[in-house]
Design an enzyme around this catalytic site. Structure first.
Site, PDB file in Angstrom:
ATOM      1  CB  CYS A  36      -3.562   3.051  -3.357  1.00 49.51           C
ATOM      2  SG  CYS A  36      -2.787   3.738  -1.928  1.00 49.51           S
ATOM      3  CB  CYS A  42      -0.980   0.110   1.174  1.00 51.31           C
ATOM      4  SG  CYS A  42      -2.125   1.401   0.727  1.00 51.31           S
TER       5      CYS A  42
HETATM    6  P1  FAD Z   1      -0.788 -10.995   4.013  1.00 52.85           P
HETATM    7  O1  FAD Z   1      -2.229 -10.371   4.242  1.00 52.85           O
HETATM    8  O2  FAD Z   1       0.257 -10.162   5.059  1.00 52.85           O
HETATM    9  O3  FAD Z   1      -0.429 -12.265   4.796  1.00 52.85           O
HETATM   10  C1  FAD Z   1       0.630 -13.207   4.776  1.00 52.85           C
HETATM   11  C2  FAD Z   1       0.179 -14.293   5.661  1.00 52.85           C
HETATM   12  O4  FAD Z   1       1.280 -15.225   5.537  1.00 52.85           O
HETATM   13  C3  FAD Z   1       0.380 -13.923   7.385  1.00 52.85           C
HETATM   14  O5  FAD Z   1      -0.887 -14.321   7.625  1.00 52.85           O
HETATM   15  C4  FAD Z   1       1.660 -14.308   7.847  1.00 52.85           C
HETATM   16  O6  FAD Z   1       1.537 -14.929   8.962  1.00 52.85           O
HETATM   17  C5  FAD Z   1       1.748 -15.690   6.957  1.00 52.85           C
HETATM   18  N1  FAD Z   1       3.140 -16.195   6.945  1.00 52.85           N
HETATM   19  C6  FAD Z   1       4.217 -15.224   7.018  1.00 52.85           C
HETATM   20  N2  FAD Z   1       5.348 -16.156   6.750  1.00 52.85           N
HETATM   21  C7  FAD Z   1       5.108 -17.289   6.646  1.00 52.85           C
HETATM   22  C8  FAD Z   1       5.638 -18.677   6.833  1.00 52.85           C
HETATM   23  N3  FAD Z   1       6.987 -18.827   6.893  1.00 52.85           N
HETATM   24  N4  FAD Z   1       4.928 -19.575   6.498  1.00 52.85           N
HETATM   25  C9  FAD Z   1       3.496 -19.584   6.303  1.00 52.85           C
HETATM   26  N5  FAD Z   1       2.615 -18.421   6.555  1.00 52.85           N
HETATM   27  C10 FAD Z   1       3.511 -17.511   6.664  1.00 52.85           C
HETATM   28  N6  FAD Z   1      -4.554  -2.820   0.593  1.00 52.85           N
HETATM   29  C11 FAD Z   1      -5.621  -2.272   0.029  1.00 52.85           C
HETATM   30  O7  FAD Z   1      -5.907  -3.182  -0.937  1.00 52.85           O
HETATM   31  N7  FAD Z   1      -6.138  -1.007   0.202  1.00 52.85           N
HETATM   32  C12 FAD Z   1      -5.604  -0.279   1.373  1.00 52.85           C
HETATM   33  O8  FAD Z   1      -6.371   0.605   1.954  1.00 52.85           O
HETATM   34  C13 FAD Z   1      -4.605  -0.927   1.964  1.00 52.85           C
HETATM   35  N8  FAD Z   1      -3.953  -0.392   3.261  1.00 52.85           N
HETATM   36  C14 FAD Z   1      -3.050  -0.725   3.924  1.00 52.85           C
HETATM   37  C15 FAD Z   1      -2.756  -0.210   5.166  1.00 52.85           C
HETATM   38  C16 FAD Z   1      -1.650  -0.649   5.716  1.00 52.85           C
HETATM   39  C17 FAD Z   1      -1.178   0.186   7.101  1.00 52.85           C
HETATM   40  C18 FAD Z   1      -0.856  -1.797   5.530  1.00 52.85           C
HETATM   41  C19 FAD Z   1       0.080  -2.500   6.530  1.00 52.85           C
HETATM   42  C20 FAD Z   1      -1.510  -2.421   4.282  1.00 52.85           C
HETATM   43  C21 FAD Z   1      -2.291  -2.024   3.766  1.00 52.85           C
HETATM   44  N9  FAD Z   1      -2.801  -2.716   2.543  1.00 52.85           N
HETATM   45  C22 FAD Z   1      -3.811  -2.233   1.788  1.00 52.85           C
HETATM   46  C23 FAD Z   1      -2.099  -3.852   2.013  1.00 52.85           C
HETATM   47  C24 FAD Z   1      -2.690  -5.203   2.213  1.00 52.85           C
HETATM   48  O9  FAD Z   1      -3.072  -5.252   3.451  1.00 52.85           O
HETATM   49  C25 FAD Z   1      -1.454  -6.104   1.599  1.00 52.85           C
HETATM   50  O10 FAD Z   1      -1.165  -5.883   0.281  1.00 52.85           O
HETATM   51  C26 FAD Z   1      -2.489  -7.738   1.644  1.00 52.85           C
HETATM   52  O11 FAD Z   1      -2.637  -7.985   3.127  1.00 52.85           O
HETATM   53  C27 FAD Z   1      -1.377  -8.460   0.993  1.00 52.85           C
HETATM   54  O12 FAD Z   1      -2.119  -9.979   1.199  1.00 52.85           O
HETATM   55  P2  FAD Z   1      -0.843 -11.196   1.290  1.00 52.85           P
HETATM   56  O13 FAD Z   1      -1.673 -12.436   1.544  1.00 52.85           O
HETATM   57  O14 FAD Z   1       0.144 -11.190   0.248  1.00 52.85           O
HETATM   58  O15 FAD Z   1      -0.225 -10.924   2.746  1.00 52.85           O
HETATM   59  C1  UQ1 Z   2     -10.332  -3.335  -2.695  1.00 51.16           C
HETATM   60  O1  UQ1 Z   2     -10.735  -4.292  -3.690  1.00 51.16           O
HETATM   61  C2  UQ1 Z   2      -9.647  -3.745  -1.704  1.00 51.16           C
HETATM   62  O2  UQ1 Z   2      -9.830  -5.038  -1.325  1.00 51.16           O
HETATM   63  C3  UQ1 Z   2     -10.975  -5.525  -0.857  1.00 51.16           C
HETATM   64  C4  UQ1 Z   2      -9.153  -2.778  -0.804  1.00 51.16           C
HETATM   65  O3  UQ1 Z   2      -8.751  -3.164   0.418  1.00 51.16           O
HETATM   66  C5  UQ1 Z   2      -9.480  -3.297   1.251  1.00 51.16           C
HETATM   67  C6  UQ1 Z   2      -9.221  -1.427  -1.163  1.00 51.16           C
HETATM   68  O4  UQ1 Z   2      -8.840  -0.626  -0.364  1.00 51.16           O
HETATM   69  C7  UQ1 Z   2      -9.825  -1.239  -2.275  1.00 51.16           C
HETATM   70  C8  UQ1 Z   2      -9.856   0.685  -2.821  1.00 51.16           C
HETATM   71  C9  UQ1 Z   2     -10.566  -2.048  -3.300  1.00 51.16           C
HETATM   72  C10 UQ1 Z   2     -10.908  -1.576  -4.493  1.00 51.16           C
HETATM   73  C11 UQ1 Z   2     -12.381  -1.870  -4.479  1.00 51.16           C
HETATM   74  C12 UQ1 Z   2     -13.332  -1.254  -5.226  1.00 51.16           C
HETATM   75  C13 UQ1 Z   2     -14.722  -1.800  -5.292  1.00 51.16           C
HETATM   76  C14 UQ1 Z   2     -12.980   0.004  -6.127  1.00 51.16           C
END
Ligand code: FAD
Ligand code: UQ1
Length: 587
Positions: free
Chosen positions: A501, A321
């Site tokens: 974002c 993000c």
């Molecule tokens: P994660 O959701 O982080 O999950 C990874 C998982 O893998 C965790 O549960 C962890 O425990 C596990 N794991 C780690 N290592 C191992 C291992 N060795 N073995 C097994 N499991 C393991 N995204 C948006 O779309 N909109 C937003 O507004 C937004 N705002 C954000 C704000 C903040 C402050 C943050 C921190 C993130 C934000 N994001 C946002 C980004 C979003 O949260 C991540 O991009 C998303 O969670 C990624 O998913 P993922 O499954 O790749 O990783």
């Molecule tokens: C989105 O799909 C998503 O994941 C569910 C986010 O994280 C929570 C977001 O922050 C945003 C903006 C989207 C985009 C979704 C729509 C419907 C525009």
């Protein structure tokens, strides 16, 4: 043509004819290795003829001829070097395939247990048990010659024996969504999720926790409550990969076998990357919305600051993000402005990059807020060290001529976005690209080298915005492609790089960036102009996205996220049904 798969990277076969080469190309092979000397029997195509056919079909061709029963070290070295350097998948052949599988077994001896090697070749139909002493001798010889080279395996642990249809690493946004999306298409699929934590977090909510809008409890649920019914949860951390034997090694040395692997462990927040940061996080005015525990501290600091200096930092890309560091800043400024305190607070944004936001279309709207709040933009300034008790931070500033200097800043509060990188166990694995991320094709999300491995979410190499929004679109693509590969067919769903974002420019308004590969704008709703601040986008973020995340995305309801599916391409691969039915779409 009788292709026998040894690993996703290499298959072997008995003698290929010139006419088989085109078929091999259509099955996705990229390199042919011929292990037969010319002229062993009548009617055998020559190496030159096969080479010409391979080149005509765009394949690499390598000739490493071996006399039956007389495999030499030189030939093993040549084969091993070829496997390290050529593009896969590789198809190696000799008269029966035994010489090719022998070369493979001896090539991987330094890296894999003899048991694993012999089990793998036996599964492919080659009983090489008589080769065991040679495999062990070669492993010992290589270990003696290069003691610091490669560890035999991450663990030496025993194989569990069971091979699951799908193993998923990580129970975060990516792991849970893709499991649900697969199960909706194929109920009863044998899926294991490897995840050490007992809590699942809605990380996008942490910006609003830091802005005083959400309670942090709203962003956390027990892991058990989000793991889909029917999925087995292995509560452990993955430590290493053995793609040659289709196994994942867990921290305790246990091995999990898979037919298809999905890698979604997220990324690593590298707090150690800033000297002194870990020691002072959560006190001395040092906070970060990137941690569940600390987001409430951001709001506490914002409420308590009446005058002084507030710093906000952004590390080098890629980060998850990318807008989150400035979202924290705008919400803080908005609060101070409403309280009439902003004139007494000096706000600076220290950004390791050179632009406010990577997609230029959104920059003008953001700049209007930068001006409105009187924020000092400091580009090319990377946080290097922090002294909490002294309330000082040091930044490495890169100047236009490329030279660097260090600047010191005092602060009353500082919001730190930590440096981010691929998790260590991914970076050190054979799955990683040079930068450490899981090396996948940007469209199919299939590993570039191991055809039965996929990745989605923050750990992947794809150049999209690392967001949950991206995961929402990637999960259905991976689900379709995993099921295709399980059926012996190539992937056919494609991802366009969508990420989003929601930039919280003030309480009640959001600039909703939505874009795909190359910065192409990909707005979901034609009536919502993402380049302008809007209260509708705020409503979406505050009220709609949490339930969309918990109940649509994590439960496999692919709202506005149906994958683009390419027409089915039947193959003649021996493992594939002649022509499988089209996969049902998820509801
Ligand atoms: P994660 O959701 O982080 O999950 C990874 C998982 O893998 C965790 O549960 C962890 O425990 C596990 N794991 C780690 N290592 C191992 C291992 N060795 N073995 C097994 N499991 C393991 N995204 C948006 O779309 N909109 C937003 O507004 C937004 N705002 C954000 C704000 C903040 C402050 C943050 C921190 C993130 C934000 N994001 C946002 C980004 C979003 O949260 C991540 O991009 C998303 O969670 C990624 O998913 P993922 O499954 O790749 O990783
Ligand atoms: C989105 O799909 C998503 O994941 C569910 C986010 O994280 C929570 C977001 O922050 C945003 C903006 C989207 C985009 C979704 C729509 C419907 C525009």
């Amino acid at each position: 043509m009788e292709v026998r798969r040894i690993s996703p990277f290499i298959s072997v076969s008995p003698q290929l004819q010139v006419s088989d080469i085109g078929i091999a190309a259509s099955q996705g092979f990229k390199t042919i290795i011929n292990n037969r000397p010319d002229g062993e029997e009548d009617g055998q195509p020559t190496s030159d003829e096969l080479k010409a056919a391979a080149e005509a079909n765009g394949l690499n061709y390598i000739h490493i001829p071996v006399i039956p029963g007389k495999v030499t070290d030189k030939e093993v070295e040549a084969f091993s070097k070829a496997l390290d350097n050529v593009k896969g998948p590789v198809l190696a052949f000799c008269r029966t395939g035994t010489r090719s599988s022998t070369l493979w077994a001896l090539s991987v001896a330094p890296r894999l247990d003899a048991d694993a090697i012999l089990r793998t070749t036996a599964e492919a139909g080659y009983d090489l048990s008589a080769l065991r002493p040679k495999i062990e001798a070669r492993a010992a010889m290589m270990a003696a010659n290069a003691p610091a080279a490669k560890k035999k395996d991450a663990s030496g642990g025993a194989p569990s024996g069971k091979r699951h249809q799908v193993v998923i690493i990580g129970g975060g946004a990516g792991g849970i969504s893709v499991a649900s999306s697969m199960l909706r298409r194929q109920p009863g699929l044998d899926i294991v999720i490897v995840e050490p934590r007992d809590k699942h977090y809605y990380q996008p909510g942490w910006t609003l926790v830091g802005g005083g809008v959400f309670d942090r409890a709203d962003t956390e649920k027990p892991m058990s409550s989000v793991i889909p019914d029917g999925v087995q949860w292995v509560r452990a951390a993955a430590a290493a990969f053995s793609p040659e034997t289709n196994e994942v090694v867990l921290e305790d040395g246990e091995r999990l076998g898979y037919q298809v692997l999905v890698v979604a462990p997220g990324l690593k927040l590298n707090w150690e990357g800033v000297e002194g940061l870990k020691e002072t996080l959560g006190k001395n005015g040092v906070t970060s919305n990137y941690l569940f525990d600390l987001a409430p501290y951001t709001w506490e600091l914002v409420q308590n600051l009446r005058e002084g200096v507030a710093l906000f930092t952004q590390p080098p890309m890629p980060i998850k993000c990318a807008g989150a560091p400035q979202k924290a800043m705008y919400l803080a400024c908005d609060h101070w402005r409403r309280q009439g305190r902003l004139d007494h607070i000096e706000v600076a944004f220290h950004n390791a990059g050179g632009v406010l936001f990577g997609v230029p279309d959104y920059v003008p709207a953001l700049m209007r807020y930068v001006d409105r709040y009187g924020i000092n933009l400091r580009f090319n300034q990377n946080l290097k060290a922090i002294d909490g008790p002294a309330k000082k931070a040091w930044f490495t500033v890169t100047k236009e001529d490329g030279s660097t200097e260090t600047v010191e800043r005092s602060f009353d509060m500082i919001h730190v976005c930590p440096p981010q990188c691929a998790p260590d166990f991914i970076r050190e694995s054979p799955l990683a690209n040079e930068a450490g991320w899981v090396d996948v094709d940007p469209e199919t999300l299939q590993h570039v080298k191991f055809g039965n491995i996929f990745s989605l979410g923050d750990a992947g190499s794809t150049p999209n915005a690392k967001t949950a929004a991206a995961v929402r679109k990637q999960a259905p693509v991976v689900a379709v492609n995993v099921l295709e590969v399980l059926s012996g067919r190539p992937p056919r769903a494609v991802y366009d790089g969508y990420g989003s974002c929601p930039l919280t420019v003030e309480r009640g308004k959001i600039v909703l960036a939505e874009f795909g590969y190359g910065g192409k704008l990909l707005p979901t709703f034609p009536f919502l102009d993402g380049t302008k601040p809007s209260s509708l986008a705020w409503f979406l973020k505050e009220k709609m996205l949490p339930p969309i995340y918990w109940h649509a995305m994590l439960e496999g309801h692919e709202w506005l996220a149906g994958p683009t599916i390419l027409p089915h391409r039947p193959t003649t691969h021996e493992a594939a049904p002649a022509c499988g039915p089209d996969l049902p779409k998820a509801p």
